[in-house]
Design a protein around this motif. Structure first.
Motif, PDB file in Angstrom:
ATOM      1  N   THR A 105       0.828  -1.202   0.000  1.00 29.83           N
ATOM      2  CA  THR A 105       0.000   0.000   0.000  1.00 29.83           C
ATOM      3  C   THR A 105       0.864   1.254   0.000  1.00 29.83           C
ATOM      4  O   THR A 105       0.591   2.227  -0.721  1.00 29.83           O
ATOM      5  N   ASP A 106       1.908   1.239   0.793  1.00 28.15           N
ATOM      6  CA  ASP A 106       2.808   2.393   0.877  1.00 28.15           C
ATOM      7  C   ASP A 106       3.458   2.664  -0.478  1.00 28.15           C
ATOM      8  O   ASP A 106       3.574   3.820  -0.906  1.00 28.15           O
ATOM      9  N   LEU A 107       3.896   1.597  -1.172  1.00 29.64           N
ATOM     10  CA  LEU A 107       4.498   1.761  -2.491  1.00 29.64           C
ATOM     11  C   LEU A 107       3.506   2.391  -3.465  1.00 29.64           C
ATOM     12  O   LEU A 107       3.857   3.286  -4.238  1.00 29.64           O
ATOM     13  N   MET A 108       2.270   1.915  -3.435  1.00 27.65           N
ATOM     14  CA  MET A 108       1.262   2.424  -4.366  1.00 27.65           C
ATOM     15  C   MET A 108       0.905   3.875  -4.066  1.00 27.65           C
ATOM     16  O   MET A 108       0.659   4.677  -4.971  1.00 27.65           O
ATOM     17  N   GLU A 109       0.858   4.211  -2.783  1.00 26.55           N
ATOM     18  CA  GLU A 109       0.522   5.588  -2.427  1.00 26.55           C
ATOM     19  C   GLU A 109       1.649   6.552  -2.779  1.00 26.55           C
ATOM     20  O   GLU A 109       1.406   7.692  -3.157  1.00 26.55           O
ATOM     21  N   ARG A 110       2.872   6.077  -2.672  1.00 25.27           N
ATOM     22  CA  ARG A 110       4.017   6.931  -2.979  1.00 25.27           C
ATOM     23  C   ARG A 110       4.265   7.054  -4.479  1.00 25.27           C
ATOM     24  O   ARG A 110       4.592   8.113  -4.988  1.00 25.27           O
ATOM     25  N   LEU A 111       4.121   5.925  -5.207  1.00 21.37           N
ATOM     26  CA  LEU A 111       4.519   5.883  -6.609  1.00 21.37           C
ATOM     27  C   LEU A 111       3.366   5.682  -7.582  1.00 21.37           C
ATOM     28  O   LEU A 111       3.568   5.753  -8.791  1.00 21.37           O
ATOM     29  N   GLY A 112       2.169   5.391  -7.075  1.00 18.52           N
ATOM     30  CA  GLY A 112       1.038   5.132  -7.955  1.00 18.52           C
ATOM     31  C   GLY A 112       1.170   3.782  -8.634  1.00 18.52           C
ATOM     32  O   GLY A 112       1.687   2.821  -8.069  1.00 18.52           O
ATOM     33  N   ALA A 113       0.708   3.686  -9.891  1.00 20.01           N
ATOM     34  CA  ALA A 113       0.747   2.431 -10.638  1.00 20.01           C
ATOM     35  C   ALA A 113       2.165   1.866 -10.773  1.00 20.01           C
ATOM     36  O   ALA A 113       2.358   0.652 -10.677  1.00 20.01           O
ATOM     37  N   ALA A 126      -4.015  -3.745  -5.416  1.00 13.97           N
ATOM     38  CA  ALA A 126      -3.885  -2.746  -6.480  1.00 13.97           C
ATOM     39  C   ALA A 126      -5.249  -2.445  -7.094  1.00 13.97           C
ATOM     40  O   ALA A 126      -5.565  -1.294  -7.414  1.00 13.97           O
ATOM     41  N   GLY A 127      -6.092  -3.485  -7.237  1.00  8.68           N
ATOM     42  CA  GLY A 127      -7.443  -3.272  -7.747  1.00  8.68           C
ATOM     43  C   GLY A 127      -8.271  -2.423  -6.799  1.00  8.68           C
ATOM     44  O   GLY A 127      -9.016  -1.539  -7.230  1.00  8.68           O
ATOM     45  N   PHE A 128      -8.110  -2.668  -5.496  1.00  9.51           N
ATOM     46  CA  PHE A 128      -8.816  -1.865  -4.499  1.00  9.51           C
ATOM     47  C   PHE A 128      -8.361  -0.405  -4.567  1.00  9.51           C
ATOM     48  O   PHE A 128      -9.174   0.515  -4.524  1.00  9.51           O
ATOM     49  N   ALA A 129      -7.038  -0.213  -4.685  1.00 11.42           N
ATOM     50  CA  ALA A 129      -6.512   1.146  -4.796  1.00 11.42           C
ATOM     51  C   ALA A 129      -7.094   1.850  -6.018  1.00 11.42           C
ATOM     52  O   ALA A 129      -7.417   3.040  -5.977  1.00 11.42           O
ATOM     53  N   ALA A 130      -7.251   1.088  -7.128  1.00 16.19           N
ATOM     54  CA  ALA A 130      -7.835   1.668  -8.339  1.00 16.19           C
ATOM     55  C   ALA A 130      -9.301   2.028  -8.103  1.00 16.19           C
ATOM     56  O   ALA A 130      -9.789   3.046  -8.598  1.00 16.19           O
ATOM     57  N   SER A 131     -10.015   1.206  -7.337  1.00 14.97           N
ATOM     58  CA  SER A 131     -11.427   1.490  -7.068  1.00 14.97           C
ATOM     59  C   SER A 131     -11.593   2.747  -6.224  1.00 14.97           C
ATOM     60  O   SER A 131     -12.630   3.408  -6.283  1.00 14.97           O
ATOM     61  N   ARG A 132     -10.567   3.089  -5.436  1.00 15.57           N
ATOM     62  CA  ARG A 132     -10.615   4.300  -4.619  1.00 15.57           C
ATOM     63  C   ARG A 132     -10.096   5.522  -5.376  1.00 15.57           C
ATOM     64  O   ARG A 132     -10.113   6.629  -4.856  1.00 15.57           O
ATOM     65  N   GLY A 133      -9.581   5.300  -6.596  1.00 10.03           N
ATOM     66  CA  GLY A 133      -9.076   6.414  -7.381  1.00 10.03           C
ATOM     67  C   GLY A 133      -7.634   6.765  -7.111  1.00 10.03           C
ATOM     68  O   GLY A 133      -7.133   7.788  -7.590  1.00 10.03           O
ATOM     69  N   ASP A 134      -6.918   5.910  -6.348  1.00  8.42           N
ATOM     70  CA  ASP A 134      -5.508   6.195  -6.061  1.00  8.42           C
ATOM     71  C   ASP A 134      -4.614   5.921  -7.267  1.00  8.42           C
ATOM     72  O   ASP A 134      -3.498   6.438  -7.352  1.00  8.42           O
ATOM     73  N   LEU A 135      -5.084   5.076  -8.187  1.00  4.76           N
ATOM     74  CA  LEU A 135      -4.373   4.817  -9.434  1.00  4.76           C
ATOM     75  C   LEU A 135      -5.393   4.326 -10.452  1.00  4.76           C
ATOM     76  O   LEU A 135      -6.477   3.880 -10.085  1.00  4.76           O
ATOM     77  N   GLY A 136      -5.049   4.417 -11.720  1.00  5.49           N
ATOM     78  CA  GLY A 136      -5.977   3.998 -12.764  1.00  5.49           C
ATOM     79  C   GLY A 136      -6.005   2.487 -12.913  1.00  5.49           C
ATOM     80  O   GLY A 136      -4.981   1.826 -12.748  1.00  5.49           O
ATOM     81  N   LEU A 137      -7.159   1.931 -13.239  1.00  3.08           N
ATOM     82  CA  LEU A 137      -7.286   0.485 -13.401  1.00  3.08           C
ATOM     83  C   LEU A 137      -6.410  -0.021 -14.540  1.00  3.08           C
ATOM     84  O   LEU A 137      -5.661  -0.996 -14.377  1.00  3.08           O
ATOM     85  N   ALA A 138      -6.487   0.624 -15.693  1.00  2.48           N
ATOM     86  CA  ALA A 138      -5.677   0.204 -16.842  1.00  2.48           C
ATOM     87  C   ALA A 138      -4.193   0.354 -16.531  1.00  2.48           C
ATOM     88  O   ALA A 138      -3.381  -0.519 -16.873  1.00  2.48           O
ATOM     89  N   ALA A 139      -3.819   1.451 -15.872  1.00  2.94           N
ATOM     90  CA  ALA A 139      -2.412   1.668 -15.519  1.00  2.94           C
ATOM     91  C   ALA A 139      -1.927   0.594 -14.564  1.00  2.94           C
ATOM     92  O   ALA A 139      -0.786   0.111 -14.678  1.00  2.94           O
ATOM     93  N   ALA A 140      -2.777   0.178 -13.625  1.00  2.00           N
ATOM     94  CA  ALA A 140      -2.399  -0.869 -12.680  1.00  2.00           C
ATOM     95  C   ALA A 140      -2.109  -2.174 -13.409  1.00  2.00           C
ATOM     96  O   ALA A 140      -1.123  -2.866 -13.116  1.00  2.00           O
TER      97      ALA A 140
END
Length: 216
Positions: free
Chosen positions: A18-26, A51-65
């Motif tokens: 989670t920390d990696l995704m929040e810091r760097l995104g996809a 990563a899918g959950f993060a995309a559902s919250r808008g923290d990163l794009g689904l396609a980008a993930a």
């Protein structure tokens, strides 16, 4: 809203991912998956639905993930291919025995898969825990064609990553359900992949037979 703000703060591996995704995104999700390939004890069954959950919250794009995690899978797989090609079977097994949380038996299991199924083991193996990462080693030892290796790795990893990321996206805060259900899920996917490969082989054989009969 971040993943950490949306639900109870994840801990352990989930917290690290989670920390990696929040810091760097996809790209952070891609980095996590690349490391999962290099260190098989890191489970993609946690990283990808998260990563899918993060995309559902808008923290990163689904396609980008999906794109970045598949890229991470390919990069990690290519690194292990290089280890197998550079060190050979015996030295690779010796190295595996010295690494924490990596079992020589798992390397041998991946080798059995590769010897049994040939190049298509790289495709199907991406859908099987542990083998998913280590199948790259015997492919490197046997010096499998790099373009073919990359193609099969991209397809197999793309299928696996997409399914788990979309599952996490659809489940939202219940993303962790994917991890507990992935056993049945993965074998259904493996069965489908084997059936698809079998169908492809049958079609090719029929085409060759038809061409041979025309020549006669």
């Amino acid at each position: 809203m971040s993943v950490l703000q949306a639900t109870q703060e994840p801990t352990g591996l989930a917290g690290w991912a989670t920390d990696l995704m929040e810091r760097l995104g996809a790209p952070g999700a891609g980095l996590a998956v690349a490391l999962e390939n290099l260190f098989p004890p890191l489970p993609s069954e946690v990283i990808l639905p998260l990563a899918g959950f993060a995309a559902s919250r808008g923290d990163l794009g689904l396609a980008a993930a999906i794109v970045f995690t598949t890229l991470g899978s390919v990069v990690g797989a290519l690194a292990l291919y290089g280890v197998g090609a550079g060190l050979g079977r015996d030295r690779t097994r010796g190295l595996a025995g010295k690494l924490p949380l990596v079992k020589v038996e798992d390397v041998d299991k991946a080798e059995v898969w590769f010897n049994r199924h040939g190049p298509k083991a790289v495709l199907i193996g991406r859908l099987v825990p542990v083998v998913r990462s280590l199948i790259s080693v015997p492919a490197g030892v046997e010096r499998m064609s790099v373009p073919l290796f990359l193609l099969l790795t991209t397809v197999g990893s793309g299928i696996w990553n997409t399914l788990l990321i979309v599952a996490g996206y659809q489940l939202g805060e219940r993303w962790h359900v994917v991890e507990s259900s992935v056993g049945v899920f993965q074998w259904a996917v493996v069965g489908g992949a084997i059936a698809a490969v079998g169908w492809f082989v049958v079609v090719k054989l029929r085409a060759r037979r038809s061409a041979s009969e025309k020549v006669k």
